[in-house]
Design a protein around this motif. Sequence first.
Motif, short mmCIF file in Angstrom:
data_model
loop_
_atom_site.label_atom_id
_atom_site.label_comp_id
_atom_site.label_asym_id
_atom_site.label_seq_id
_atom_site.Cartn_x
_atom_site.Cartn_y
_atom_site.Cartn_z
N TYR A 161 0.85 -1.18 0.00
CA TYR A 161 0.00 0.00 0.00
C TYR A 161 0.89 1.24 0.00
O TYR A 161 1.89 1.31 0.72
N PRO A 197 -8.25 8.73 -3.29
CA PRO A 197 -7.77 8.32 -1.97
C PRO A 197 -8.55 9.00 -0.84
O PRO A 197 -9.01 10.13 -0.98
N ILE A 236 1.28 5.16 0.85
CA ILE A 236 0.73 6.15 1.75
C ILE A 236 1.43 7.48 1.50
O ILE A 236 2.66 7.56 1.54
N ARG A 279 -14.15 4.92 -3.43
CA ARG A 279 -12.75 4.51 -3.62
C ARG A 279 -12.19 4.84 -5.01
O ARG A 279 -11.28 4.18 -5.49
N ASP A 327 -2.73 5.14 -2.24
CA ASP A 327 -3.87 4.40 -1.69
C ASP A 327 -4.54 5.14 -0.55
O ASP A 327 -5.74 4.95 -0.31
N ALA A 328 -3.81 5.96 0.18
CA ALA A 328 -4.37 6.73 1.29
C ALA A 328 -3.45 7.89 1.61
O ALA A 328 -2.27 7.89 1.23
N HIS A 377 -9.49 0.60 6.48
CA HIS A 377 -9.96 1.06 5.17
C HIS A 377 -9.18 0.39 4.04
O HIS A 377 -9.74 0.07 2.99
N LEU A 378 -7.89 0.17 4.25
CA LEU A 378 -7.06 -0.45 3.22
C LEU A 378 -7.34 -1.94 3.05
O LEU A 378 -6.88 -2.55 2.09
#
Length: 358
Positions: A4, A274, A6, A271, A69-70, A308-309
């Motif tokens: 992921y 992000p 970030i 989704r 992704d976030a 959330h991921l």
Amino acid sequence: MREYTIAAVPGDGIGGEVIDAGTRVLHAVAARDGGFRLKVEEFPWGTDYYFKTGKMMPDDALDTLRAFDAIYFGSAGDPRVPDHISLWGLRLAICQPFDQYANVRPARLLPGVKGPLKGVGPDDLDWVIVRENSEGEYAGVGGRAHTGLPEEVGMDVAVFTRTGVERIQRFALDLARARPRKKLTLVTKSNAQRHGMVFWDQVFEDVRRDYPDVETDKMLVDAMTTRMVLDPKSLDTIVATNLHADVLSDLAAALTGSLGIAPTANLRPERDAPSMFEPIHGSAFDIMGKGIANPIGAFWTASMMLAHLGEPDSAVALMNAVERVTAEGRVLTRDLGGEATTVQVTDEVLAALDGRNA
């Protein structure tokens, strides 16, 4: 192995301190799990960037962030810059274009943390406040005219659309349905604001019919503040407008012991962009650089990000570690009655993750 990406945006004040602590803990959680890894890239946007460039973040910031992704966000705000510039130039400049319309703010008493309400324990105060995050009072519609004259006017217009109101109410009802008590309280101010707030009430009457298994009630926002203090056990999931939920969630954080422990998720549920995760304590310039900022809000926020991921087990493991530390009570920051530093709390949570202080 799952990976992921970030985007870390520490922002201003203590944001860098708590995001650094949170990143340490996130990497430890990933290593503990063994099934995923995190690639964290930091972006030095905020007030210091503003003084160098005249902007809180670069023009292509959204294009950059969209690939992640976030987003893990620290804080925005600096006493050297008017708050409306820092907020609209950074945090809202990310939330609104990505349409992160569901702001989710859990509030509960962690083990060992004493709130200000006498006789209220963890079983009595366990809420989730859902804040409409894209329009309403923070839509940015308005202006000023006749500046400097006696008839000068300043006006902000609260904008409520059926799409915006219905989608946040459905989100909150779905969340309430997933919680054990299946209870939702709608908060408005429809006795005084006879257009937008009555609209909120009327849309809710339509939407709630699709959720017969969820118990619902309604409160005016001023009455809600007293209910939160005097009868916290009567509440569970709460949904309100952008402004009302902003204020109520700060009250909720204070009632659970400290703003330093409170988390936030700014979600784009679809989704296709992000989502952004941030502790709610703000930049706290009065303690910046002293090494005493409470990192628990950043840790709880990181747990929400992991969930959330798609890593719920690791999210739970992180919160279990935090709760072991607060329950023991030996290593707490000053806002929770202790004397520990940010680093000491972080080290203690890391020890709890691998069982060294269990």
